[in-house]
Design a protein around this motif. Structure first.
Motif, mmCIF file in Angstrom:
data_model
loop_
_atom_site.group_PDB
_atom_site.id
_atom_site.type_symbol
_atom_site.label_atom_id
_atom_site.label_comp_id
_atom_site.label_asym_id
_atom_site.label_seq_id
_atom_site.Cartn_x
_atom_site.Cartn_y
_atom_site.Cartn_z
ATOM 1 N N VAL A 13 0.848 -1.189 0.000
ATOM 2 C CA VAL A 13 0.000 0.000 0.000
ATOM 3 C C VAL A 13 0.885 1.240 0.000
ATOM 4 C CG1 VAL A 13 -2.064 -0.986 1.100
ATOM 5 C CG2 VAL A 13 -0.192 -0.125 2.534
ATOM 6 N N LEU A 14 0.313 2.365 -0.414
ATOM 7 C CA LEU A 14 1.010 3.646 -0.391
ATOM 8 C C LEU A 14 0.377 4.561 0.652
ATOM 9 C CD1 LEU A 14 1.471 4.493 -4.194
ATOM 10 C CD2 LEU A 14 2.866 3.020 -2.732
ATOM 11 N N MET A 15 1.209 5.463 1.204
ATOM 12 C CA MET A 15 0.732 6.481 2.132
ATOM 13 C C MET A 15 1.307 7.818 1.695
ATOM 14 S SD MET A 15 1.061 4.516 5.835
ATOM 15 C CE MET A 15 -0.182 5.524 6.664
ATOM 16 N N VAL A 16 0.600 8.901 2.000
ATOM 17 C CA VAL A 16 1.037 10.236 1.612
ATOM 18 C C VAL A 16 1.021 11.161 2.825
ATOM 19 C CG1 VAL A 16 0.343 10.058 -0.796
ATOM 20 C CG2 VAL A 16 -1.311 10.838 0.897
ATOM 21 N N SER A 146 5.948 3.785 0.253
ATOM 22 C CA SER A 146 5.373 2.474 -0.034
ATOM 23 C C SER A 146 5.626 1.595 1.184
ATOM 24 C CB SER A 146 6.050 1.873 -1.266
ATOM 25 O OG SER A 146 5.734 0.508 -1.396
ATOM 26 N N THR A 147 4.577 0.946 1.674
ATOM 27 C CA THR A 147 4.727 0.060 2.808
ATOM 28 C C THR A 147 3.938 -1.213 2.544
ATOM 29 O OG1 THR A 147 4.658 -0.085 5.238
ATOM 30 C CG2 THR A 147 2.848 1.116 4.156
ATOM 31 N N GLN A 148 3.728 -2.016 3.562
ATOM 32 C CA GLN A 148 3.108 -3.319 3.332
ATOM 33 C C GLN A 148 2.408 -3.810 4.584
ATOM 34 O OE1 GLN A 148 6.163 -6.540 3.413
ATOM 35 N NE2 GLN A 148 7.619 -4.854 3.418
ATOM 36 N N SER A 149 1.532 -4.755 4.380
ATOM 37 C CA SER A 149 0.768 -5.335 5.485
ATOM 38 C C SER A 149 1.671 -5.932 6.561
ATOM 39 C CB SER A 149 -0.164 -6.423 4.942
ATOM 40 O OG SER A 149 0.568 -7.347 4.132
ATOM 41 N N GLN A 150 2.803 -6.485 6.172
ATOM 42 C CA GLN A 150 3.713 -7.122 7.127
ATOM 43 C C GLN A 150 4.410 -6.108 8.032
ATOM 44 O OE1 GLN A 150 6.097 -9.167 4.207
ATOM 45 N NE2 GLN A 150 4.952 -11.066 4.447
ATOM 46 N N TYR A 158 3.673 5.699 10.978
ATOM 47 C CA TYR A 158 3.444 6.653 9.892
ATOM 48 C C TYR A 158 2.135 7.412 10.103
ATOM 49 C CZ TYR A 158 6.999 3.839 7.433
ATOM 50 O OH TYR A 158 8.138 3.159 7.062
ATOM 51 N N SER A 159 1.112 6.699 10.520
ATOM 52 C CA SER A 159 -0.187 7.336 10.753
ATOM 53 C C SER A 159 -0.099 8.384 11.862
ATOM 54 C CB SER A 159 -1.246 6.293 11.114
ATOM 55 O OG SER A 159 -1.440 5.387 10.052
#
Length: 199
Positions: A13-16, A146-150, A158-159
């Motif tokens: 998934v991506l985050m901004v 770019s990150t991932q579920s794992q 990040y959130s």
């Protein structure tokens, strides 16, 4: 910052991060120092990538470093940060490097903290420093990663720093796929939160 959890199925998934979200850098924890780029960091960097589960073995870590050296040596030298621990070991690292999700855009990349140095705020220090560096650059916004579920521990960090799920299209991915991927990751985050409460 935690290590990747290989028991979780992989979903990217991506985050901004909207511009000027982070107003100040978090200072380094006592006993830690910034280190400039040095080719001698190649092997410690590769080992750190293995330790945190970002690559499968040291050979893969060395290959990633060499790939960055080949693709854009200037970005590696100027936009990667390295933190040394009290014993001068590589404690944490992260950088701004061209991504492939949005051609021509930099992304926050290879955020990693050694297991021996976690819970010292080092990842937060790196991210806040790099976010402010990005804000000072001319170019496209927002900063993304770019990150991932794992890496659900990293997603939580990040959130907290202001990164938001990116639900749009990117290279090789539709908006609908992004939305579905984030639904999967949100379910994983919810489940891991519930599991931590019941321990």
């Amino acid at each position: 910052m935690t290590i990747c959890d290989a028991t979780i199925p992989f979903t990217k998934v991506l985050m901004v991060l909207p511009r000027k979200t982070i107003q100040e850098e978090q200072p380094l924890a006592p006993g830690y120092t910034w280190a400039p780029y040095n080719p001698d960091l190649r092997q410690p960097w590769a080992r750190l990538m293995v330790e945190t589960g970002l690559v499968k073995d040291e050979e893969a870590g060395l290959a990633q470093w060499d790939k960055m050296e080949h693709e854009d040596p200037e970005k590696l030298r100027e936009h990667f940060r390295f933190i040394l621990g009290p014993d001068n070991d590589l404690a944490a690292t992260a950088g701004l490097f061209p991504g492939h999700d949005f051609p021509g855009r930099l992304r926050l990349h290879w955020v990693a903290t050694s297991l021996n140095h976690q819970h010292k705020g080092l990842a937060r220090t790196l991210i806040t420093a790099l976010a402010r560096e990005y804000d000072a650059m001319p170019g496209s916004y927002p900063l993304y990663l770019s990150t991932q579920s794992q890496s659900y521990g990293a997603i939580k960090l990040y959130s907290r720093l202001g990164f938001q799920p990116y639900m749009g299209a990117y290279e090789g991915h539709t908006r609908e796929q992004s939305e579905e991927d984030w639904k999967t990751v949100t379910d994983i985050l919810r489940q891991t939160e519930e599991n931590s409460r019941t321990r």
